[in-house]
Every structure is written in structure tokens, then in C-alpha cells.
Scaffold this motif. Sequence first.
Motif, mmCIF file in Angstrom:
data_model
loop_
_atom_site.group_PDB
_atom_site.id
_atom_site.type_symbol
_atom_site.label_atom_id
_atom_site.label_comp_id
_atom_site.label_asym_id
_atom_site.label_seq_id
_atom_site.Cartn_x
_atom_site.Cartn_y
_atom_site.Cartn_z
ATOM 1 N N PHE A 24 1.028 -1.212 0.071
ATOM 2 C CA PHE A 24 -0.051 0.024 0.006
ATOM 3 C C PHE A 24 1.057 1.271 -0.107
ATOM 4 C CE2 PHE A 24 -1.734 3.505 2.489
ATOM 5 C CZ PHE A 24 -3.021 3.837 1.786
ATOM 6 N N TRP A 25 1.687 1.408 0.908
ATOM 7 C CA TRP A 25 2.615 2.582 1.121
ATOM 8 C C TRP A 25 3.730 2.536 0.030
ATOM 9 C CZ3 TRP A 25 1.514 6.736 3.866
ATOM 10 C CH2 TRP A 25 0.706 6.482 4.966
ATOM 11 N N ALA A 26 4.155 1.599 -0.631
ATOM 12 C CA ALA A 26 5.002 1.834 -1.893
ATOM 13 C C ALA A 26 4.239 2.341 -3.035
ATOM 14 C CB ALA A 26 5.587 0.308 -2.106
ATOM 15 N N ALA A 27 3.032 1.931 -3.302
ATOM 16 C CA ALA A 27 2.194 2.216 -4.337
ATOM 17 C C ALA A 27 1.829 3.610 -4.066
ATOM 18 C CB ALA A 27 1.039 1.332 -4.634
ATOM 19 N N LEU A 28 1.411 4.146 -2.669
ATOM 20 C CA LEU A 28 0.764 5.446 -2.630
ATOM 21 C C LEU A 28 1.902 6.570 -2.766
ATOM 22 C CD1 LEU A 28 -1.351 7.474 -1.784
ATOM 23 C CD2 LEU A 28 -0.848 6.665 0.730
ATOM 24 N N LEU A 29 2.931 6.131 -2.101
ATOM 25 C CA LEU A 29 4.374 7.009 -2.343
ATOM 26 C C LEU A 29 5.121 6.708 -3.588
ATOM 27 C CD1 LEU A 29 5.659 6.477 1.331
ATOM 28 C CD2 LEU A 29 3.928 8.474 0.507
ATOM 29 N N GLY A 30 5.212 6.093 -4.333
ATOM 30 C CA GLY A 30 5.963 5.801 -5.427
ATOM 31 C C GLY A 30 6.799 5.368 -5.164
ATOM 32 N N TRP A 31 7.323 4.661 -3.908
ATOM 33 C CA TRP A 31 8.697 3.848 -3.706
ATOM 34 C C TRP A 31 8.449 2.647 -3.862
ATOM 35 C CZ3 TRP A 31 9.166 6.558 2.135
ATOM 36 C CH2 TRP A 31 9.216 7.732 1.883
ATOM 37 N N ARG A 32 9.720 1.920 -3.503
ATOM 38 C CA ARG A 32 9.705 0.506 -3.803
ATOM 39 C C ARG A 32 9.712 -0.540 -2.640
ATOM 40 N NH1 ARG A 32 15.210 -1.383 -3.982
ATOM 41 N NH2 ARG A 32 16.614 0.008 -3.354
ATOM 42 N N VAL A 33 9.427 -1.676 -2.857
ATOM 43 C CA VAL A 33 9.876 -2.562 -1.750
ATOM 44 C C VAL A 33 11.135 -3.200 -1.827
ATOM 45 C CG1 VAL A 33 9.248 -4.761 -0.657
ATOM 46 C CG2 VAL A 33 7.609 -3.554 -1.577
ATOM 47 N N ALA A 34 11.980 -2.699 -1.152
ATOM 48 C CA ALA A 34 13.578 -3.187 -1.230
ATOM 49 C C ALA A 34 13.946 -4.415 -0.451
ATOM 50 C CB ALA A 34 14.253 -1.818 -0.544
ATOM 51 N N PRO A 79 -4.037 21.799 -5.261
ATOM 52 C CA PRO A 79 -5.163 21.253 -4.936
ATOM 53 C C PRO A 79 -5.545 20.180 -5.814
ATOM 54 C CG PRO A 79 -5.480 23.670 -4.740
ATOM 55 C CD PRO A 79 -4.021 23.362 -5.598
ATOM 56 N N ALA A 80 -5.132 20.057 -6.870
ATOM 57 C CA ALA A 80 -5.379 18.885 -7.762
ATOM 58 C C ALA A 80 -4.655 17.752 -7.438
ATOM 59 C CB ALA A 80 -5.173 19.395 -9.282
ATOM 60 N N HIS A 81 -3.563 18.025 -7.032
ATOM 61 C CA HIS A 81 -2.458 16.903 -6.742
ATOM 62 C C HIS A 81 -2.951 16.456 -5.287
ATOM 63 C CE1 HIS A 81 1.636 15.519 -5.190
ATOM 64 N NE2 HIS A 81 1.113 14.692 -5.845
ATOM 65 N N GLN A 82 -3.450 17.423 -4.354
ATOM 66 C CA GLN A 82 -3.768 16.652 -3.261
ATOM 67 C C GLN A 82 -5.338 15.634 -3.233
ATOM 68 O OE1 GLN A 82 -5.773 19.608 -0.731
ATOM 69 N NE2 GLN A 82 -5.560 18.518 1.164
ATOM 70 N N ALA A 83 -6.029 16.168 -4.287
ATOM 71 C CA ALA A 83 -7.238 15.368 -4.771
ATOM 72 C C ALA A 83 -6.800 14.100 -5.329
ATOM 73 C CB ALA A 83 -8.336 15.973 -5.584
ATOM 74 N N GLU A 84 -5.885 14.285 -5.985
ATOM 75 C CA GLU A 84 -5.117 12.993 -6.764
ATOM 76 C C GLU A 84 -4.647 12.126 -5.844
ATOM 77 O OE1 GLU A 84 -1.373 11.935 -9.446
ATOM 78 O OE2 GLU A 84 -2.309 13.761 -9.777
ATOM 79 N N LEU A 85 -4.015 12.479 -4.844
ATOM 80 C CA LEU A 85 -3.213 11.663 -3.775
ATOM 81 C C LEU A 85 -4.351 11.118 -3.021
ATOM 82 C CD1 LEU A 85 -0.573 13.793 -2.363
ATOM 83 C CD2 LEU A 85 -0.304 11.473 -3.679
ATOM 84 N N VAL A 86 -5.396 11.705 -2.718
ATOM 85 C CA VAL A 86 -6.758 11.311 -1.764
ATOM 86 C C VAL A 86 -7.246 9.886 -2.547
ATOM 87 C CG1 VAL A 86 -8.864 11.719 -0.976
ATOM 88 C CG2 VAL A 86 -6.904 13.092 -0.365
ATOM 89 N N GLU A 87 -7.469 10.360 -3.864
ATOM 90 C CA GLU A 87 -8.172 9.378 -4.692
ATOM 91 C C GLU A 87 -7.437 7.884 -4.970
ATOM 92 O OE1 GLU A 87 -11.005 7.416 -6.689
ATOM 93 O OE2 GLU A 87 -11.241 9.333 -5.496
ATOM 94 N N ARG A 88 -6.146 8.160 -5.021
ATOM 95 C CA ARG A 88 -5.061 7.013 -5.205
ATOM 96 C C ARG A 88 -5.293 6.358 -3.955
ATOM 97 N NH1 ARG A 88 1.108 8.301 -5.864
ATOM 98 N NH2 ARG A 88 0.138 9.849 -7.550
#
Length: 262
Positions: A24-34, A79-88
Amino acid sequence: MRRMDTRLVNLVIDAARPEVLADFWAALLGWRVAAEEPDEIDVRAPETDGWDLDLVFVPVPEPKVGKNRIHLDLASRSPAHQAELVERALELGARRVDLGQGAVPWVVLADPEGNEFCVLEPRDRYARTGAVASILVDAHDPERMAAFWTRLTGWPVEAREGDVLVGLRAPTGRGPWLEFLRNDDVKRVKNRVHLDVAPPAGAGHAETVAAIVAAGAAPADLGGPEVPWRVLMDPEGNEFCVLAPPLSHSAVSPGLPSRGER
């Protein structure tokens, strides 16, 4: 007070299903499981993000009880990026949470295991933090907590909002803030989110632990088998771990084996 040259290395999150939270957190933040092991899963940011800690998920049998005293605030660019993060986040399995925040410009959510986090509206202070704006800690006395943690981490105080919030920032000026927000709630159970610190280069583990205790920490006895790290509590009872070389990730939970090397 003299700084101790210890450094932050991990933010550790207890989980019933570490693999679910890590994904969940890797996908939300755009990070990777290392790294993925039976006793932990590590999520790591790209170097360009500025977050220098590992986000570590460890298995625990205890269910989450009450609101976490430590949570993440996510940064947004518009504001658009905030809404995008919430939706994601919602698409990935988060849910909206009402903590009595009322009409505020940020959005309060909970991850798939109920850990609260906030998606902030754009703020100048967090414009260059990367994905995570802040590691936010509830505090009865933000000034006292900031004084302890700035000595422990070497992060200076860079922001104050009256007697409500004190913020520390890494000397590099990169990555998230470490902020202490006034909150009068009483700590009742072990925190499900905690920080790990590592001794300075060349320092002994016992020597480092003794110095941290002298600076205001207290030993935490959580039972379980012996482990190579030491669990302490900050001046308001928040658990944290002092790792022993080689760097190992730690869970503030009894019954878990020691962590593998980074």
C-alpha cells in the motif's frame, strides 16, 4: 546541549499483514519494496525524494487500539495533486477517518490497518520535502520533546507555531520534517509506529545507550527474548530503538527475531 551524533535510520510500523501495508505505502508514495523477509518488509524511497530512512513493516499479533501518537503527513503540490493523492489512497484501500477535525483543508485517512495519515493541502514549508511532508508526533510539551529529539538526531529546530507545534529539519534541508504537535491525549498502549536510531560511527552500543538515557530517555521493558537492539522511551513514553552494529531493523515487539542487515 551537545548533540549526540546518533542518526535516524528507520520508521517502523507494526502490522498484522506487513506485506499488505508495504505494498500500500510503496504504491501510494511511488517508492519500492527493497527487502522482504519473514520478520520485516522494507520500503525505500528513491534518492531524489530526500527521505533517507527505511519505512519498515514488522509483524505483530496485537491489534491496533486507539489513535496512533505518531503519523505521517503527505505533501501535495496543488489542490489538484492533493485530490489525486486522496483518490489514489482510497483506490489502494485507505478510508476516510473522522477524528473530530471538523472543516480543515487537509484530508484525514487511514491505511488498510487503520493507521491514520493526512494528505495536506499545499504549504510552502513542505514544498521541497518529497512525498512525505512530516513525521508528526503528539506531544504534551512540544518544546521539551523537540529539545530531546534535536539532541538525539542533530536536527535543529526550524519552525515554531506558538506553543502548539515545534518542527525539526535535517541539516541537509531535504526530506520530511519531524514535528511535535500539542495533544493532551494520554498514552495508554505501546506505539504501533516508532523510530530507530543508530549509534555514531565508532561509538559503542552500550556507551550510546547510556548517553541517551542520561539525556532524558528511559529503558522500556516489553518482555520477550534478548535482542541486539535496545528499546528506550523518550520523555513522554514513546518507544524507540537504539540499533546495534551492523545496522538492524527493530520491532518494538516481543517474540520477534533480530533483523537482517540493510
